[in-house]
Scaffold this motif. Sequence first.
Motif, PDB file in Angstrom:
ATOM      1  N   GLY A 457      29.240 128.097  48.159  1.00 44.97           N
ATOM      2  CA  GLY A 457      30.440 128.789  47.693  1.00 44.97           C
ATOM      3  C   GLY A 457      30.428 130.278  47.990  1.00 44.97           C
ATOM      4  N   VAL A 458      29.384 130.970  47.541  1.00 49.01           N
ATOM      5  CA  VAL A 458      29.293 132.417  47.744  1.00 49.01           C
ATOM      6  C   VAL A 458      29.170 132.734  49.227  1.00 49.01           C
ATOM      7  N   SER A 459      28.409 131.925  49.970  1.00 50.31           N
ATOM      8  CA  SER A 459      28.259 132.167  51.410  1.00 50.31           C
ATOM      9  C   SER A 459      29.596 132.066  52.131  1.00 50.31           C
ATOM     10  N   THR A 460      30.408 131.092  51.747  1.00 54.22           N
ATOM     11  CA  THR A 460      31.717 130.925  52.377  1.00 54.22           C
ATOM     12  C   THR A 460      32.619 132.119  52.097  1.00 54.22           C
ATOM     13  N   ILE A 461      32.629 132.565  50.848  1.00 58.91           N
ATOM     14  CA  ILE A 461      33.461 133.719  50.485  1.00 58.91           C
ATOM     15  C   ILE A 461      32.987 134.960  51.229  1.00 58.91           C
ATOM     16  N   ALA A 462      31.666 135.139  51.330  1.00 59.66           N
ATOM     17  CA  ALA A 462      31.132 136.296  52.050  1.00 59.66           C
ATOM     18  C   ALA A 462      31.535 136.253  53.522  1.00 59.66           C
ATOM     19  N   MET A 463      31.524 135.072  54.131  1.00 55.60           N
ATOM     20  CA  MET A 463      31.923 134.962  55.534  1.00 55.60           C
ATOM     21  C   MET A 463      33.408 135.257  55.709  1.00 55.60           C
ATOM     22  N   LEU A 464      34.224 134.826  54.764  1.00 55.74           N
ATOM     23  CA  LEU A 464      35.652 135.145  54.816  1.00 55.74           C
ATOM     24  C   LEU A 464      35.880 136.646  54.709  1.00 55.74           C
ATOM     25  N   LEU A 465      35.068 137.324  53.905  1.00 57.08           N
ATOM     26  CA  LEU A 465      35.160 138.778  53.810  1.00 57.08           C
ATOM     27  C   LEU A 465      34.800 139.438  55.133  1.00 57.08           C
ATOM     28  N   VAL A 466      33.787 138.907  55.807  1.00 62.51           N
ATOM     29  CA  VAL A 466      33.409 139.439  57.120  1.00 62.51           C
ATOM     30  C   VAL A 466      34.591 139.324  58.083  1.00 62.51           C
ATOM     31  N   VAL A 467      35.236 138.166  58.098  1.00 56.30           N
ATOM     32  CA  VAL A 467      36.380 137.954  58.996  1.00 56.30           C
ATOM     33  C   VAL A 467      37.519 138.902  58.639  1.00 56.30           C
ATOM     34  N   ALA A 468      37.788 139.054  57.335  1.00 59.74           N
ATOM     35  CA  ALA A 468      38.883 139.937  56.906  1.00 59.74           C
ATOM     36  C   ALA A 468      38.615 141.385  57.296  1.00 59.74           C
TER      37      ALA A 468
END
Length: 496
Positions: A457-468
Amino acid sequence: MARIKRSAMRVAKSLEAHRLVAIVFGALLYILAATGTLSVFNHELQRWEQPNVPEMTSIAPEAAERAALSVLESEEVPTTHLYVNFPQEDLPRTVITTDTQAFFAAPEGTIAGPEKFPWTQFLLDLHYYLHLPQTLGLTVVGALGAMLIALSFSGLLAHPRIFRDAFTFRHGAGRLTTIDLHNRLSVWTLPFHFSNALTGSILGLASVLALAIAAVGFDGDTGAVFDPVFGAEPEPIEGQAAMASIAEPLAFMAREFPELDVTYFILHDPGTAGQHSSVIAEHSDRLIFGDYYNFTSEGEYQGNVGISDGTIGQQVTGAVYNVHFGNWGGLPVKLAYLGFGLGLCVIIASGLSIYFSKRVANGRPAPRLAGAWQGVVWGTPAMLAVTLGLSFLGLEGAGLVTAFWLGLAMLIFLSGLAGSSRAKKAVQALTALALLSALFAYSLRYGSAVLSDAGLGVSTIAMLLVVALATAVIRSSGKVGHRKSGQAEWVGQPAE
């Protein structure tokens, strides 16, 4: 005419007070807002930092006792307190903690390795104390909460048309858009920010107020100040004794109070003649963090402290922590706190951006200060990402604290030299790179556990932040190029 003049003077004075508080305390308030937003998810972050430990929805009283006794036997110096942290919905793990160490327990009662979440602890210490000594840090943070309350009310007084303009938003109007965003967010989220600032002030200033009250009325005994709320602890009794039962009080709670959710067991002065225990249990329909249910060393029930059914003061005090950190209502409430917390970050960031834009419009630009402010706004998440990566490389404690503050100071200085727009883009790129590096280090350390319920969960959100962030940097670069080819379109507009 006199009434209009007095109203105009009131607005001007309120606006000046609002501006002064923001300028003096804006950076620290922003850091507290950013770290407080993340701290709402501290249980999820703790779980993410160690994704490869046993998880469970409950543990039998006998298994909890076996694990606790194993930890006690490993103590080189006798501990004054033993804690058993029971599984919760957002942290489904059992942890045995003493004064010096903490271990995970497996469902059958064996020890499953040490508990260690250095980055989350660093984050919590930053929000609680700003990494200052504990009492001083709590005092400073509590005072900053009071400053946030002052900002809220001075902002309201400075806007006499606050209700008439409640739905006004001028999109694509440069500085006016930023002003509308700041004002509308401030108005619509005021109840949350006021309650959060008030509870933060209470939590932060409680120790100082207790010292003052104790000095005046209790001969300096701060314990006597808190005893009417949280209960008095008996005087320790010297001498050794057989270890008190841990399973019996837990079995009693399950039998007599099945509607309550037991979260902690505390054994005071274990192995001594004066040992006794307390169970903290949550009430699912209440805002309080729980109530204390006390037992003798023989396991005889002594009654509850009264946070759930005592005086109004006890019940209100017991709710302060949960109200401040969103520890009620489960994931929907946490997501609401996330939205409100991000809103507060935007309010603080846009407030000083408006100030620097007005200076440009009035012919008094301060490009270095405006750039330095972008260093605060974007440098804070950047250094949180950097320290996260460093924690997976083995840095912890004072090392993380030093890295954060030195790195943030350097980013603020360099951003002041670079100017507002360039600083924003560069530090956003640094944040994306640091977060991506942290995720890479995390995956190397934990391997397939990254895909577990604890890690994904946290890893996915962190990756989405990287993309954003990467998308924002790319779009910002395109705007800079357009600005250079059509400079006339940007005349009079702040470089954000």
